[in-house]
Write a protein that holds these residues in place. Structure first.
Motif, PDB file in Angstrom:
ATOM      1  N   THR A  68       0.839  -1.205   0.000  1.00 26.92           N
ATOM      2  CA  THR A  68       0.000   0.000   0.000  1.00 26.92           C
ATOM      3  C   THR A  68       0.874   1.254   0.000  1.00 26.92           C
ATOM      4  O   THR A  68       0.620   2.201  -0.750  1.00 26.92           O
ATOM      5  CB  THR A  68      -0.926   0.001   1.224  1.00 26.92           C
ATOM      6  OG1 THR A  68      -1.692  -1.203   1.225  1.00 26.92           O
ATOM      7  CG2 THR A  68      -1.857   1.184   1.212  1.00 26.92           C
ATOM      8  N   SER A  69       1.902   1.241   0.843  1.00 32.84           N
ATOM      9  CA  SER A  69       2.810   2.394   0.910  1.00 32.84           C
ATOM     10  C   SER A  69       3.535   2.591  -0.414  1.00 32.84           C
ATOM     11  O   SER A  69       3.721   3.727  -0.865  1.00 32.84           O
ATOM     12  CB  SER A  69       3.830   2.205   2.032  1.00 32.84           C
ATOM     13  OG  SER A  69       3.191   2.169   3.283  1.00 32.84           O
ATOM     14  N   ALA A  71       2.437   1.677  -3.403  1.00 37.68           N
ATOM     15  CA  ALA A  71       1.479   2.202  -4.386  1.00 37.68           C
ATOM     16  C   ALA A  71       1.253   3.693  -4.158  1.00 37.68           C
ATOM     17  O   ALA A  71       1.211   4.477  -5.112  1.00 37.68           O
ATOM     18  CB  ALA A  71       0.162   1.433  -4.288  1.00 37.68           C
ATOM     19  N   LYS A  72       1.126   4.101  -2.898  1.00 33.75           N
ATOM     20  CA  LYS A  72       0.933   5.522  -2.583  1.00 33.75           C
ATOM     21  C   LYS A  72       2.160   6.326  -2.992  1.00 33.75           C
ATOM     22  O   LYS A  72       2.049   7.410  -3.568  1.00 33.75           O
ATOM     23  CB  LYS A  72       0.653   5.705  -1.095  1.00 33.75           C
ATOM     24  CG  LYS A  72       0.335   7.137  -0.728  1.00 33.75           C
ATOM     25  CD  LYS A  72       0.074   7.270   0.764  1.00 33.75           C
ATOM     26  CE  LYS A  72      -0.279   8.681   1.159  1.00 33.75           C
ATOM     27  NZ  LYS A  72       0.675   9.682   0.831  1.00 33.75           N
ATOM     28  N   ALA A  73       3.340   5.778  -2.694  1.00 35.38           N
ATOM     29  CA  ALA A  73       4.577   6.484  -3.056  1.00 35.38           C
ATOM     30  C   ALA A  73       4.709   6.603  -4.576  1.00 35.38           C
ATOM     31  O   ALA A  73       5.136   7.644  -5.090  1.00 35.38           O
ATOM     32  CB  ALA A  73       5.784   5.760  -2.468  1.00 35.38           C
ATOM     33  N   LYS A  75       2.215   6.674  -6.679  1.00 37.25           N
ATOM     34  CA  LYS A  75       1.216   7.667  -7.087  1.00 37.25           C
ATOM     35  C   LYS A  75       1.724   9.072  -6.798  1.00 37.25           C
ATOM     36  O   LYS A  75       1.603   9.972  -7.633  1.00 37.25           O
ATOM     37  CB  LYS A  75      -0.086   7.395  -6.324  1.00 37.25           C
ATOM     38  CG  LYS A  75      -1.214   8.319  -6.687  1.00 37.25           C
ATOM     39  CD  LYS A  75      -2.459   7.982  -5.879  1.00 37.25           C
ATOM     40  CE  LYS A  75      -3.538   9.016  -6.074  1.00 37.25           C
ATOM     41  NZ  LYS A  75      -4.678   8.795  -5.197  1.00 37.25           N
ATOM     42  N   ASP A  76       2.317   9.268  -5.612  1.00 40.64           N
ATOM     43  CA  ASP A  76       2.871  10.578  -5.263  1.00 40.64           C
ATOM     44  C   ASP A  76       4.013  10.956  -6.200  1.00 40.64           C
ATOM     45  O   ASP A  76       4.151  12.119  -6.593  1.00 40.64           O
ATOM     46  CB  ASP A  76       3.350  10.585  -3.808  1.00 40.64           C
ATOM     47  CG  ASP A  76       2.204  10.502  -2.811  1.00 40.64           C
ATOM     48  OD1 ASP A  76       1.039  10.703  -3.218  1.00 40.64           O
ATOM     49  OD2 ASP A  76       2.481  10.219  -1.618  1.00 40.64           O
TER      50      ASP A  76
END
Length: 171
Positions: A68-69, A71-73, A75-76
């Motif tokens: 999850t982290s 994927a978020k990173a 995306k960021d």
């Protein structure tokens, strides 16, 4: 020679004496292991299995959190790259606008300087032309005054001088 010694003499023998071979001791040990070991080892193995399952569940949770982290990173990162690209575009557009504005101001300044130089040149030419006309008129008057005294009478002389003075004031 006995049956037992025959096999022993050859290098390989089969000892069928129960007390010498410790078969009874082995049977007791094997029976004890069979009877008590499953509970002891089974408990240890069950505790170890539970600990491994807990560790696996923890590892799966950490993996899910890390995924999850990640994927978020990602995306960021994509958003940051898009923003950087937009900033680059804006900077290029701004630089181009500044360059065009600078060129425009330079052209306007050059036109203003050229116009100022042309008007300065025109003013200087007009001043020199006026000075030359005055000088030519002065010289013509001096020459006329030098040649006329013998040809004109006093009244005509006064009239000519007055008219010449009026003409010089008009120029």
């Amino acid at each position: 020679m006995t049956f037992y010694s025959f096999f022993a003499a050859e290098g390989f023998g089969l000892n069928l004496n129960l007390f010498e071979t410790n078969i009874l001791n082995l049977a007791v040990v094997i029976f004890g292991l069979y009877k008590f070991l499953p509970n002891f080892l089974g408990g240890m193995l069950e505790r170890r299995r539970k600990a491994i399952l807990v560790d696996l569940e923890d590892a799966e949770e950490r993996l899910a959190t890390a995924t999850t982290s990640l994927a978020k990173a990602q995306k960021d990162l994509a958003a940051a790259e898009d923003k950087a690209m937009q900033i680059r575009k804006d900077c290029k557009a701004r630089a181009e606008a500044i360059r065009l504005e600078s060129e425009k101001r330079t052209v306007e300044e050059m036109a203003r300087i050229k116009q100022g130089a042309a008007s300065d040149l025109d003013a200087e030419a007009a001043r020199v032309s006026a000075q030359l006309r005055r000088e030519a008129a002065r010289l013509a008057i001096e020459k006329a005054l030098a040649t006329l005294p013998g040809k004109l009478d006093k009244k005509t002389k006064d009239k000519l001088v007055s008219q010449s003075i009026k003409n010089m004031g008009a120029v």
